[in-house]
Write a protein that holds these residues in place. Structure first.
Motif, PDB file in Angstrom:
ATOM      1  N   LYS A  29      10.678   1.638  12.263  1.00 10.40           N
ATOM      2  CA  LYS A  29      12.403   1.597  11.660  1.00 10.40           C
ATOM      3  C   LYS A  29      12.387   0.572  10.398  1.00 10.40           C
ATOM      4  O   LYS A  29      13.132   1.349   9.368  1.00 10.40           O
ATOM      5  N   GLN A  30      11.653  -0.600  10.966  1.00  6.70           N
ATOM      6  CA  GLN A  30      11.861  -1.225   9.358  1.00  6.70           C
ATOM      7  C   GLN A  30      10.970  -1.036   8.638  1.00  6.70           C
ATOM      8  O   GLN A  30      11.213  -0.778   7.551  1.00  6.70           O
ATOM      9  N   VAL A  31       9.558  -0.237   8.833  1.00  5.54           N
ATOM     10  CA  VAL A  31       8.872   0.419   7.592  1.00  5.54           C
ATOM     11  C   VAL A  31       9.765   1.421   6.869  1.00  5.54           C
ATOM     12  O   VAL A  31       9.567   1.388   5.495  1.00  5.54           O
ATOM     13  N   VAL A  32      10.698   2.507   7.812  1.00  7.77           N
ATOM     14  CA  VAL A  32      11.220   3.261   7.366  1.00  7.77           C
ATOM     15  C   VAL A  32      12.047   2.984   6.091  1.00  7.77           C
ATOM     16  O   VAL A  32      12.698   3.920   4.924  1.00  7.77           O
ATOM     17  N   LYS A  33      12.692   1.484   7.000  1.00  4.99           N
ATOM     18  CA  LYS A  33      13.784   1.614   5.640  1.00  4.99           C
ATOM     19  C   LYS A  33      13.540   0.680   4.477  1.00  4.99           C
ATOM     20  O   LYS A  33      13.983   1.146   3.018  1.00  4.99           O
ATOM     21  N   GLN A  34      12.376   0.195   4.563  1.00  6.02           N
ATOM     22  CA  GLN A  34      11.689  -0.348   3.213  1.00  6.02           C
ATOM     23  C   GLN A  34      11.035   0.769   2.598  1.00  6.02           C
ATOM     24  O   GLN A  34      11.073   1.040   1.438  1.00  6.02           O
ATOM     25  N   GLN A  35      10.787   1.745   3.458  1.00  7.21           N
ATOM     26  CA  GLN A  35      10.018   3.131   2.223  1.00  7.21           C
ATOM     27  C   GLN A  35      11.271   3.868   1.684  1.00  7.21           C
ATOM     28  O   GLN A  35      11.911   4.326   0.330  1.00  7.21           O
ATOM     29  N   PHE A  36      12.784   3.956   2.436  1.00  7.83           N
ATOM     30  CA  PHE A  36      13.788   4.434   2.011  1.00  7.83           C
ATOM     31  C   PHE A  36      13.939   3.554   0.778  1.00  7.83           C
ATOM     32  O   PHE A  36      14.951   3.837   0.134  1.00  7.83           O
ATOM     33  N   TYR A  37      14.186   2.102   0.712  1.00  4.93           N
ATOM     34  CA  TYR A  37      14.890   1.406  -0.840  1.00  4.93           C
ATOM     35  C   TYR A  37      13.963   1.458  -1.292  1.00  4.93           C
ATOM     36  O   TYR A  37      14.662   1.272  -2.468  1.00  4.93           O
ATOM     37  N   ILE A  38      13.152   1.320  -1.108  1.00  3.17           N
ATOM     38  CA  ILE A  38      11.760   1.680  -2.554  1.00  3.17           C
ATOM     39  C   ILE A  38      12.233   2.630  -3.438  1.00  3.17           C
ATOM     40  O   ILE A  38      12.153   3.661  -4.331  1.00  3.17           O
ATOM     41  N   ILE A  39      12.413   4.366  -2.662  1.00  2.78           N
ATOM     42  CA  ILE A  39      12.651   5.439  -2.977  1.00  2.78           C
ATOM     43  C   ILE A  39      14.282   5.328  -4.021  1.00  2.78           C
ATOM     44  O   ILE A  39      14.203   5.891  -4.857  1.00  2.78           O
ATOM     45  N   GLY A  40      14.618   4.583  -2.978  1.00  2.00           N
ATOM     46  CA  GLY A  40      16.017   5.011  -4.199  1.00  2.00           C
ATOM     47  C   GLY A  40      16.483   3.470  -5.143  1.00  2.00           C
ATOM     48  O   GLY A  40      17.283   4.100  -6.586  1.00  2.00           O
ATOM     49  N   ALA A  41      16.080   2.236  -5.124  1.00  4.35           N
ATOM     50  CA  ALA A  41      15.773   1.498  -5.902  1.00  4.35           C
ATOM     51  C   ALA A  41      15.056   1.917  -7.175  1.00  4.35           C
ATOM     52  O   ALA A  41      15.479   2.301  -8.378  1.00  4.35           O
ATOM     53  N   VAL A  42      13.636   2.662  -6.766  1.00  4.10           N
ATOM     54  CA  VAL A  42      12.525   3.418  -7.565  1.00  4.10           C
ATOM     55  C   VAL A  42      13.383   4.680  -8.779  1.00  4.10           C
ATOM     56  O   VAL A  42      13.929   4.439  -9.617  1.00  4.10           O
ATOM     57  N   THR A  43      14.621   5.133  -7.981  1.00  4.66           N
ATOM     58  CA  THR A  43      15.237   6.251  -8.440  1.00  4.66           C
ATOM     59  C   THR A  43      16.293   6.045  -9.482  1.00  4.66           C
ATOM     60  O   THR A  43      16.226   6.438 -10.289  1.00  4.66           O
ATOM     61  N   LEU A  44      17.210   5.014  -8.878  1.00  2.72           N
ATOM     62  CA  LEU A  44      18.330   4.578  -9.417  1.00  2.72           C
ATOM     63  C   LEU A  44      18.399   3.966 -10.970  1.00  2.72           C
ATOM     64  O   LEU A  44      18.512   4.315 -11.720  1.00  2.72           O
ATOM     65  N   ASN A  45      16.469   2.964 -11.058  1.00  2.00           N
ATOM     66  CA  ASN A  45      16.256   2.507 -12.384  1.00  2.00           C
ATOM     67  C   ASN A  45      15.581   3.454 -12.704  1.00  2.00           C
ATOM     68  O   ASN A  45      16.108   3.284 -14.456  1.00  2.00           O
ATOM     69  N   ASN A  46      15.152   4.393 -12.645  1.00  2.00           N
ATOM     70  CA  ASN A  46      14.733   5.471 -13.641  1.00  2.00           C
ATOM     71  C   ASN A  46      16.585   6.445 -14.191  1.00  2.00           C
ATOM     72  O   ASN A  46      16.450   6.630 -15.064  1.00  2.00           O
ATOM     73  N   LEU A  47      17.305   6.535 -13.175  1.00  2.00           N
ATOM     74  CA  LEU A  47      18.305   7.157 -13.414  1.00  2.00           C
ATOM     75  C   LEU A  47      18.956   6.620 -14.944  1.00  2.00           C
ATOM     76  O   LEU A  47      19.724   6.874 -15.920  1.00  2.00           O
ATOM     77  N   LEU A  48      19.004   5.322 -14.741  1.00  2.30           N
ATOM     78  CA  LEU A  48      19.720   3.765 -15.411  1.00  2.30           C
ATOM     79  C   LEU A  48      19.334   4.106 -16.392  1.00  2.30           C
ATOM     80  O   LEU A  48      19.821   3.832 -17.770  1.00  2.30           O
ATOM     81  N   LEU A  49      18.105   4.388 -16.881  1.00  2.00           N
ATOM     82  CA  LEU A  49      17.199   4.501 -17.803  1.00  2.00           C
ATOM     83  C   LEU A  49      16.784   5.535 -18.665  1.00  2.00           C
ATOM     84  O   LEU A  49      15.749   5.734 -19.693  1.00  2.00           O
ATOM     85  N   ARG A  50      17.748   7.102 -18.368  1.00  2.00           N
ATOM     86  CA  ARG A  50      16.866   8.112 -18.496  1.00  2.00           C
ATOM     87  C   ARG A  50      18.484   9.355 -18.840  1.00  2.00           C
ATOM     88  O   ARG A  50      18.834   9.443 -18.145  1.00  2.00           O
ATOM     89  N   SER A  75       0.731  -1.088   0.193  1.00  2.00           N
ATOM     90  CA  SER A  75       0.090  -0.011  -0.368  1.00  2.00           C
ATOM     91  C   SER A  75       1.069   1.208   0.004  1.00  2.00           C
ATOM     92  O   SER A  75       0.625   1.901  -0.800  1.00  2.00           O
ATOM     93  N   MET A  76       1.502   1.565   1.038  1.00  2.00           N
ATOM     94  CA  MET A  76       2.322   2.336   0.802  1.00  2.00           C
ATOM     95  C   MET A  76       3.359   2.404  -0.641  1.00  2.00           C
ATOM     96  O   MET A  76       4.259   4.326  -1.296  1.00  2.00           O
ATOM     97  N   GLU A  77       3.408   1.697  -1.292  1.00  2.00           N
ATOM     98  CA  GLU A  77       5.171   1.275  -2.430  1.00  2.00           C
ATOM     99  C   GLU A  77       3.631   2.240  -3.436  1.00  2.00           C
ATOM    100  O   GLU A  77       3.800   2.903  -3.846  1.00  2.00           O
ATOM    101  N   SER A  78       2.416   1.582  -2.908  1.00  2.00           N
ATOM    102  CA  SER A  78       1.656   2.099  -4.497  1.00  2.00           C
ATOM    103  C   SER A  78       1.053   4.066  -4.796  1.00  2.00           C
ATOM    104  O   SER A  78       0.417   3.965  -4.947  1.00  2.00           O
ATOM    105  N   ILE A  79       1.569   4.392  -3.139  1.00  2.00           N
ATOM    106  CA  ILE A  79       1.388   5.732  -3.063  1.00  2.00           C
ATOM    107  C   ILE A  79       2.542   6.543  -3.285  1.00  2.00           C
ATOM    108  O   ILE A  79       2.486   7.696  -3.853  1.00  2.00           O
ATOM    109  N   LEU A  80       3.612   5.673  -3.191  1.00  2.00           N
ATOM    110  CA  LEU A  80       5.018   6.775  -2.885  1.00  2.00           C
ATOM    111  C   LEU A  80       5.151   6.653  -4.674  1.00  2.00           C
ATOM    112  O   LEU A  80       5.945   7.521  -4.858  1.00  2.00           O
ATOM    113  N   GLN A  81       5.019   5.357  -5.244  1.00  2.00           N
ATOM    114  CA  GLN A  81       5.763   5.464  -6.341  1.00  2.00           C
ATOM    115  C   GLN A  81       5.660   6.417  -7.758  1.00  2.00           C
ATOM    116  O   GLN A  81       6.622   6.958  -8.401  1.00  2.00           O
TER     117      GLN A  81
END
Length: 1895
Positions: free
Chosen positions: A1726-1747, A1656-1662
């Motif tokens: 803390k575990q939820v925040v760690k997962q949030q930041f992982y999603i932010i970092g992974a999505v940002t880096l993936n988009n950076l690698l494709l743009r 649910s959090m990922e669908s909001i943040l994505q």
């Protein structure tokens, strides 16, 4: 215009000039161009000077080059100068330098074949492009596919993807990847895996329709159009394929270096398979149809493996094995037909020799007669009006007839396969829309062009016309939308060329007419073409040197066609009699191929070549009886024209998307770009035409905001207005004088070609001028500052130098005058003083010398006398000390020797002990132990006796028999070993006697040698005394070195142990996380299966039981969840009973599916339980290892460290063994799951039984070892404490500490070993003689005191004695003080004991009045109170005594708690018995009375215990059984989280549910407990299924589920969870039921809720991440906006609807505040925040690698700033330690990589060391994508990228480019007890829980 030319064509401007080799070359102007100049002065890139002459007629200037910042753009239309050299250069830079194969050109995707496998087509790339706009990501075939899929869903219009290009350009691969994208993104609407079938059609069509050519190893020799059908939900439901113009001539002929179709070579490669033996095939070189190309092998392709892939694809599409063998049989017969040899009989006839082997095989395989086929291969039938003639044919015609038959059979087979593929892909579901993928040949021109090339180019003419019209239409729509005045753009219209081909009297029409002529020929047809079109059509030409060819001017190029073979290929004749022979075959499949031959053949034998169906978007023509003759007279050209018209109608009815494939070189070299070949294809595929149409209008388009941001530097302050549109208008009117160069639309500014480059030059000049001015000012300021500093320094130096010189002169003059005066007086004083001193000295010396001599004589006599006495005593003491040390050393040596001999003796005894008798005793012990373990197993498994009783008989009989046989074997082996040992024992004893004799002789020899040596040693003693000082010095140095070495080794050992401990701890943590992740993935799979089961159940219900009006269906989720849970079976049975009939009907309908799901669920539950047990064991082992390691580290004792390392190794081996056992158990469980339940004696049962026995044995051994170790540790600890206490009374404290330090550091043992080594040396073994000599000297009547005290030994001894006396005195005083203190303490304790005695007597009297049940609890309460008071008093008086006293009290408390635990167990046991008896009584009485356990006590006790019971029952809620559904409904299903979180205490529902559970536990109602827990779990699942997308709801129930789980742990009664409880909370513990299994179920539920929360959090943040982290400019003005093409990207300027970094931070704050309001555990947050930041970092880096547009220096700064803002948010929330920052490390390193220098080898080394969190592929990708935004930045060179790749070559990492955004870290739920008292909780009225009663 002239001003612009003068401005652009100036010195240093770069232009493109034509070149023969490179097509276009870059050059630079060395002189400004002026109007009227006929020559341009240029300099090439290699430094060569060149004069470029302009055309005097047109005076056209060469093309200008685009600015460097525009080179390498994703879209060619973004280039300012749109012309051929700019397009070619942009493609080359992207392809060769950046390794990018895709580029946009307006609406066209240009794909260049890299001839290398690239990692850009994985599922991660598909997920990255899914849902993205076409311009937001780098160009890709997936972007085109996503755009088509999105437009189909958005516009509800069918789509088409047109893939074209030369052979070898990659058309088939591009189409295949597009289809894979649709299959992956959309999925199928049913379980039939339609998407897999669609993809499976590719290998089939490639095998039968693709072949190797000189240009391509996998060239498609036919065109195909695949329509992928979708339903209303846009899931794939089926597909349909149409084929065009199969190249049948390839079946019978191949050119050099080419092959036939792949299927023939696959058959030959698989000829050795048993099922292919009947086909009588061999190698491909053995057949005429496969060996003509003389190259039957393709490098890197295994035809046998490809054959297996083809067969699997056939099976997947539903073609069974018999049909497959039939197909292969027909293909093999074609090969044999090609080997049929035809010989001349005479000039007009031919014959096939009798018994031709290949023809026999052909007839056998095809099921036809040999005579008929051999006859009609060499004859033909001629029909006239009255008669029929059979005429023989010559050899050449016979061979042609044979080849025509082979081609005809293959074409029929091809069409049959296509039809069956379409049938298997056909769906019964109604098609809502489709996406068509057209894979068709591109424009072709060869040295010899025939009928095939003519048809191909004709098709491309039609497609190019459609493409031009579509591009023109899009341009017109864009201008009209922006309300720009529309001016007609002239574009190339190829309708005249199409008319020349297909119109009446066109080429095809004349060809068909010639085919109808009886004597028609290619020559006559050519003459008709010349006569008809040569003078009337400008596009038709005749070659000068040929009368059998013609030239057509196509849109791409002129093509010369040879007329030979046109008529024959257009007719495609085949002998009708041969067809009749095949129709008469006994082979059913062959008859099926030719069942429609009457409609397919013409009088001249023409057969259709196109297969597939054309039913979509085209209405079929109704056939009439009168048209039958016309239908079968269609030629190949006519059929192709009709199918092409149908295709164009389909394409015109869809929205097209274009993919143009380019072949970069003809040699298939990877990433090698040939400009000549590329330009040819760009011209042929219409890319340059698109560029020309765009350039004719306004190709460059900017929004007003983007234009303002980019060119604000060209404005002055007064030009900037609030209205951006007016600002841009005012600026452009000043900058561009010609108003025709731009147009203002509604939202954009449109520029003509070249205007953006002009504006960029103005901007660059303005920035350069500003830079120069800034540099000038700064340099002036620096130079002036430097000059002023130098001037000031010079004057200062001069001043100080001149002053110094003057002072030196004055000083010299003063010193000269003073020196003269000093010399005068000094000389006088010296002479006078010298005389007086000599006189006084003479007198004094006489007096002092005489007195001194007298005193010295007296002192010498006195000193000598005292020294003699002291030396006598000291030397005697030293001699005695030396004698004692020597004696100890000798004794030690004797011990060593005796120990060595004892070891030898022990070794012999061990050898003797290895006898049969010894083993027999051991085995007897093992048998007893096995029997004990068996009995223990029987005791532990008493709950399963019902099953064990059936197994015990077999086990006991088998065990008894095996034991008897084992004893008999051991007895026999023992007897044999005894016999052997008795025979060898005599010889062993004799050898031992001989060895002892030899040892005695050696000892005697050594004794004699020692005596001789002692004599010599006495003589050498005198020399040793002189060497003692030197030796002493050396020893001191050695001691210092050894001490330093010991310290270094100790430090190294400590560091090594710490490092090893850290690594092992990290490894254990990693293993634990892996186990958790695996377990949680299994839970996810289990949940998915549950949901799937629910959906299937609902579908079955809807399909069978149609709901009637008024009928209310029970929620299937509730029932399915209850039926699947193992812990609520009874409740499920009771609740499902009312719906038994309905469930039975459902089960009957799909029992197989239900059984499969049930079996899968049971397997998952078993595996889940085993993994949970393993996880618990791992955690317990990890905790034990950590506690043990910490204790060892604190003690730092070497022996214990070694022991623990050995223990750790043993545990690791045990761990490996247990893992091995676990794998065996899993394998056996899988086997048992497949074969059913394991019966006794079966292999799984045996494996489990053996592992159980071995595990129990190991458990007992480990328990015994633990007990022994504990006893040893306790005894050692007590001995050490006793020893320390004893020494503390006799020795000073510093000495004890030093000894302890030496003991810990092993210095005593090392010093002792050194002493032994020293004593063994020749020098120090002489020391006893020296002592004796010293003693003898002291005892002599006239000792030499000077010699005795020459080293100051006596003084040292004297100082030592004094220090000893002082220490003894201080020790005596300390003992006196401690004795006085102890007396005082004892008096105080005596007084306190008296008071305690009185108080205990009072308490005893009070306790006697209480009932027996309350006495123990009251006494414990009083004891705890007393101990607490004593602890407080002791802590306030003396902390040290308090610590010791606390230890003793803790021991007493542990004893009391053990007693209490025993009594509790006894009470529970009695209660259970009481419960059983009460149930029996109820059964006997017929259930008339309902007696609860609380009412079973006697009546007289009730009045006494009422207050106590009310106190114990606080914190419970009572409810009725019928109110359970109401409780669940009000508290779970209809509860609003927002109101509860804001107004009530966190976790209130969990507390209420637990209080209800406590009451059910108190009344001992197991049915109520089970029902409540089951309803709670199912209701939570239901609410999550209903509102799983609501973050607030999921967070609320995650918090409450965790709180409920913590309550179950906190009040479970387990000691590990009761440490933080208050006494009142301990009273509230559950008393009757152990809910450990339910705790596990709740833990699994919490894991599922956590994963739902993350989704649910990922669908909001994505949607926010890319816009906020990458696209939005947080720091305004840092990154400039570059020109964009037709595919507009999202603007970096923040609009109202775009997300920014503040949006992300606000959302994170919202998540955090919601979780905090709901009372979520801090560790879980803390575990939820760690997962949030992982999603932010992974999505940002993936988009950076494709743009590509995001990889710049300024964007790196933006990213780093954004990351710093996220880190600041972590600091504000105190979450820096949760590991979230580490998840952003790859993104941080990528941003740093964008900003660091990228030139030298040092930079490469720095990058390699810095980017350790990025993979090599990611680093190289970022460097390839790096794009300068401004003209001052430089690109990354290819050489630097290769250097990086070389340095990172040894890295071992995953080749995956993108990060996996679906990764979810394993979650843990640390125990978090609550301090809230249950009795204080109030239930608000808003919850509607008035039916609950507080107890």
């Amino acid at each position: 215009m002239n001003q612009e030319l003068d401005f652009m064509f100036v010195k240093y401007a770069r232009v493109w000039i034509p070149d023969v080799e490179e097509v276009w070359r870059s050059a630079e102007l060395t002189k400004d161009y002026r109007q009227g100049d006929g020559v341009l002065q240029l300099q090439l890139e290699d430094g060569k000077e060149l004069e470029y002459k302009l055309d005097p007629k047109t005076n056209n200037l060469p093309h200008l080059r685009n600015p460097d910042i525009l080179v390498g753009e994703n879209d060619l239309t973004a280039l300012s100068y749109l012309h051929e050299p700019a397009v070619l250069h942009n493609l080359k830079v992207r392809f060769t330098d950046s390794k990018l194969i895709y580029t946009y050109c307006g609406i066209v995707l240009v794909a260049i074949n890299p001839y290398e496998t690239l990692p850009i087509y994985g599922s991660d790339i598909i997920n990255a492009y899914s849902g993205q706009n076409m311009g937001d990501m780098d160009p890709h075939i997936f972007a085109v596919a996503e755009e088509a899929y999105k437009q189909m869903a958005r516009d509800e219009r069918n789509q088409s993807i047109i893939v074209s290009g030369e052979s070898g350009a990659g058309k088939t691969v591009s189409a295949k990847y597009a289809m894979r994208y649709f299959a992956t993104v959309s999925g199928s609407a049913s379980e039939a895996n339609v998407e897999e079938k669609v993809l499976a059609s590719n290998p089939i069509m490639e095998s039968i329709g693709n072949a190797k050519t000189t240009r391509n190893d996998n060239s498609s020799r036919f065109g195909k159009y695949i329509e992928i059908g979708f339903d209303k939900r846009y899931h794939i439901i089926g597909a349909n394929m149409r084929t065009y113009l199969l190249e049948k001539s390839r079946v019978v002929f191949q050119a050099d270096e080419e092959r036939n179709y792949h299927i023939f070579y696959q058959l030959c490669a698989s000829a050795q398979l048993p099922e292919f033996k009947a086909l009588k095939l061999g190698k491909a070189d053995n057949f005429h149809y496969t060996k003509q190309g003389r190259n039957p092998v393709i490098d890197g392709i295994d035809d046998a493996k490809e054959m297996s892939t083809t067969r699997n694809a056939f099976a997947l599409l539903g073609v069974n094995e018999s049909y497959q063998m039939g197909l292969f049989q027909i293909l093999a017969s074609i090969l044999h037909l090609g080997n049929v040899e035809v010989k001349d009989r005479d000039s007009d006839s031919s014959i096939i020799p009798p018994n031709n082997g290949h023809l026999s095989v052909f007839c056998e395989l095809m099921g036809v007669t040999y005579q008929d086929m051999s006859h009609w291969l060499c004859h033909k039938k001629l029909k006239t009006a009255t008669e029929t003639y059979i005429k023989p044919v010559p050899k050449l015609q016979a061979i042609n007839a044979r080849d025509a038959l082979a081609k005809h059979i293959y074409a029929k087979l091809f069409n049959w396969i296509v039809d069956h593929v379409n049938k298997s892909l056909h769906s019964t579901v109604k098609q809502h829309s489709f996406i068509g993928v057209l894979d068709i040949y591109g424009f072709e021109t060869f040295e010899i062009n025939s009928f095939e090339q003519f048809c191909i180019n004709y098709a491309n003419e039609k497609l190019q016309q459609q493409f031009n019209m579509h591009v023109f239409k899009l341009e017109q729509e864009e201008y009209m939308k922006e309300q720009i005045p529309w001016t007609l753009i002239d574009f190339y219209d190829n309708q005249p060329c199409i008319n020349l081909i297909e119109a009446k009297m066109g080429v095809l029409d004349l060809l068909d007419e010639e085919c109808k002529m009886p004597k028609g020929s290619d020559d006559s047809w050519a003459q008709k073409l010349y006569n008809t079109h040569l003078k009337t059509c400008a596009l038709f030409e005749k070659p000068r040197m040929s009368n059998k060819a013609f030239i057509i001017q196509h849109f791409a190029d002129k093509v010369e066609y040879q007329c030979d073979g046109f008529l024959e290929k257009n007719k495609d004749t085949v002998n009708e009699e041969q067809i009749h022979v095949l129709k008469a075959s006994k082979f059913d499949l062959l008859v099926e191929l030719f069942h429609d031959e009457e409609k397919a053949t013409s009088p001249t034998g023409a057969a259709p070549t196109t297969g597939g169906r054309t039913r979509l978007s085209v209405k079929p023509v109704k056939s009439k009886t009168g048209q039958a003759s016309k239908e079968h007279k269609k030629t190949v050209g006519l059929q192709f024209r009709n199918s092409l018209h149908l295709l164009m109608e389909t394409l015109n009815a869809t929205t097209p998307h274009y993919v143009r494939c380019i072949k970069p070189n003809d040699y298939k070299f990877a990433f090698t770009f040939d400009p000549k070949r590329a330009v040819q294809q760009l011209r042929a595929c219409g890319v340059l035409e698109t560029i020309r149409i765009s350039a004719a209008g306004f190709p460059s388009r900017w929004t007003y905001q983007e234009f303002f941001s980019r060119y604000r530097v060209l404005m002055i302050q007064k030009d900037v207005l609030t209205d951006r549109k007016m600002t841009c208008k005012n600026v452009l009117e000043k900058l561009v004088q010609d108003p025709d160069k731009y147009q203002f639309g509604k939202t954009k500014i449109f520029f003509r070609a070249g205007q953006v480059a002009y504006l960029e030059k103005l901007r660059a000049d303005k920035l350069r001028a500003a830079c120069i001015r800034i540099q000038k000012t700064i340099r002036c300021w620096l130079a002036r500052k430097k000059y002023l500093r130098m001037k000031h320094a010079a004057t200062t130096i001069q001043r100080y130098v001149r002053g110094h010189q003057a002072r030196c002169l004055a000083k010299f003059l003063r010193r000269t005058r003073a020196a003269i005066i000093i010399q005068k007086y000094q000389r006088m004083y010296v002479q006078k003083t010298c005389y007086k001193r000599k006189q006084a000295a003479a007198l004094a010396m006489q007096c002092i010398l005489r007195a001194y001599m007298a005193r010295q004589l007296y002192k010498a006599l006195l000193r000598e006398h005292k020294a003699i006495i002291i030396q006598k005593m000291v030397r005697g003491w030293l001699a005695r000390q030396w004698f004692k040390r020597s004696l100890r050393a000798i004794v030690y040596l004797q011990c060593c020797i005796r120990r060595m001999r004892a070891k030898w003796e022990l070794k012999k005894l061990k050898i003797e002990a290895r006898s049969v008798e010894h083993f027999k005793k051991l085995n007897i012990g093992m048998e007893n132990k096995i029997m004990q373990l068996q009995r223990r197993i029987d005791e532990q498994n008493k709950d399963n006796r019902s099953l064990s009783e059936r197994l015990n008989g077999l086990e006991i009989s088998h065990a008894a028999e095996s034991e008897r046989m084992r004893v008999e074997v051991h007895r026999l082996r023992g007897a044999e070993e005894d016999a052997k040992n008795n025979a060898n024992k005599v010889a062993t004893l004799l050898e031992e006697l001989e060895r002892l004799r030899k040892d005695l002789k050696n000892t005697q020899k050594e004794k004699k040698a020692i005596e001789d040596w002692a004599k010599t040693y006495q003589d050498e003693m005198e020399q040793m005394i002189s060497e003692l000082k030197e030796q002493n010095h050396l020893l001191k140095n050695e001691k210092n070195d050894l001490n330093r070495l010991i310290q270094e080794q100790g430090q190294q050992w400590t560091e090594k142990m710490q490092r090893a401990l850290k690594e092992e701890t990290q490894q254990l943590e990693n293993d634990l996380n892996e186990e958790r992740s695996r377990y949680q993935n299994l839970l996810t799979e289990h949940l998915r299966l549950e949901e799937k089961y629910d959906d299937l159940k609902e579908e079955i219900t809807l399909a069978v039981n149609v709901p009637k009006p008024g009928h209310r269906r029970t929620d299937s989720t509730h029932s399915s969840n209850e039926s699947e849970c193992t812990y609520n079976s009874e409740f499920a049975e009771s609740e499902e009973g009312s719906r038994g009939g309905e469930d039975v009907s459902k089960a009957i309908l799909d029992m197989s599916l239900f059984l499969k799901l049930q079996k899968r669920v049971s397997e998952l539950e078993q595996e889940k339980q085993s993994l949970q047990n393993e996880l618990d064991r791992r955690e317990e082992q990890f905790q034990r290892a950590r506690a043990r390691d910490d204790e060892e580290h604190k003690k730092a004792r070497g022996a214990e460290l070694e022991y623990e390392s050995l223990k750790r190794q043993e545990l690791e081996s045990e761990n490996k063994k247990l893992k091995h056992h676990l794998n065996e158990m899993r394998q056996s469980l899988r086997g048992s799951a497949e074969a059913g339940s394991a019966a006794p004696g079966s292999p799984p049962y045996t494996v489990l039984l053996d592992q159980l026995n071995s595990s129990n044995e190991e458990l007992e051994v480990r328990k015994e070892e633990v007990l022994i170790l504990r006893s040893q540790l306790v005894s050692q600890k007590e001995a050490m404490q006793h020893k320390v206490r004893h020494k503390a009374m006799t020795e000073p404290l510093p000495y004890i500490e030093d000894v302890q330090k030496l003991t810990d550091a092993k210095e005593i043992s090392q010093a002792y070993m050194g002493l032994k080594d020293t004593n063994r040396s020749p020098r120090f073994t002489r020391r006893p003689t020296e002592v004796n000599e010293l003693v003898s000297r002291l005892r002599s009547p006239f000792p030499d005191y000077h010699k005795l005290n020459e080293d100051g030994e006596l003084w040292l001894v004297y100082e030592g004695l004094k220090e000893t006396n002082r220490l003894l005195e201080s020790q005596l005083q300390a003992q006196r003080r401690s004795h006085d203190n102890e007396v005082e303490v004892l008096r105080g304790e005596l007084q306190s004991v008296k008071e305690d005695n009185n108080r205990q007597q009072q308490l005893l009297a009070q306790n006697l009045q209480l009932p027996p049940e309350a006495r123990i609890e009251a006494s414990l309460q009083h004891e705890i109170t007393r101990l607490t008071n004593e602890n407080l008093e002791l802590h306030s008086d003396d902390p040290k005594e308090y610590k010791a006293y606390r230890i003793s009290m803790l021991r007493r408390m542990v004893d009391l708690m053990e007693q209490l635990e025993k009594q509790d167990k006894t009470v529970r046991k009695l209660k259970k018995q009481l419960k059983v008896f009460a149930k029996k009584i109820n059964d006997l009485e017929g259930g008339q009375m309902d007696v609860s356990p609380g009412q079973t006590t006697d009546e007289p006790v009730h009045p006494v215990n009422i207050p106590r019971r009310e106190k114990d029952f606080q914190g419970m809620l009572e409810y009725k059984k019928e109110d359970e559904l109401k409780l669940v409904k009000n508290l779970i299903l209809e509860l609003k989280p927002r109101g509860v979180a804001v107004n009530l205490i966190p976790g209130l529902p969990a507390y209420i549910l637990f209080m209800c559970l406590r009451h059910a536990d108190y009344v001992n109602d197991d049915q109520k407990v089970r029902s409540l827990l089951t309803s709670v779990i199912n209701s939570i699942k239901k609410i999550l299924k209903k509102r799983g997308d609501d973050f607030e709801t999921v967070s609320f129930w995650l918090s409450n589920t965790c709180r409920f789980l913590h309550c179950l742990k906190q009040y479970s009664g387990d000691e590990q969870f009761m440490k933080h409880n208050s006494p009142k909370q301990n009273d509230h513990c559950l008393s009757n039921f152990d809910l450990a299994e339910y705790r596990q179920v709740l833990s699994d539920l919490a894991i599922q809720i956590y994963q739902q929360l993350i989704k649910s959090m990922e669908s909001i943040l994505q949607p926010m991440i890319v816009s906020g982290m990458l696209e939005h400019e947080t720091i305004q003005g840092v990154s400039g906006v570059k020109p964009t093409g037709l595919r507009k990207r999202t603007s970096s300027i923040a609009d109202e609807g775009t997300y920014t970094l503040d949006s992300i931070i606000r959302q994170l704050n919202s998540f955090h505040s919601i979780m905090c309001q709901h009372g979520t555990d801090p560790e879980l947050i803390k575990q939820v925040v760690k997962q949030q930041f992982y999603i932010i970092g992974a999505v940002t880096l993936n988009n950076l690698l494709l743009r590509k547009d995001m990889c710049s220096w300024s964007k790196g700064m933006q990213i780093r700033y954004n990351v710093s803002q996220l880190e600041e948010w972590l600091r504000d929330k105190n979450l820096m330690t949760c590991g979230a920052k580490e998840t952003l490390e790859p993104l941080i390193q990528a941003a740093q990589l964008l900003q660091v220098k990228k030139k030298t080898d040092e930079d490469a080394e720095a990058i390699c060391s810095m980017c350790n969190a990025l993979s090599t592929a990611q680093i190289v990708k970022v460097l390839n994508l790096y794009t300068p935004v401004n003209a001052f930045e430089e690109r990354v060179s290819v050489l630097f990228i290769r250097t990086i790749q070389t340095r990172l070559r040894d890295r071992k990492e995953s080749p995956q480019l993108l990060m996996d955004t679906k990764v979810i870290y394993p979650v843990t739920f640390p125990f978090n007890p609550s301090s809230l008292a249950l009795e204080t909780i109030q239930i608000p009225g808003s919850l509607n829980l008035a039916f609950l009663t507080r107890v």
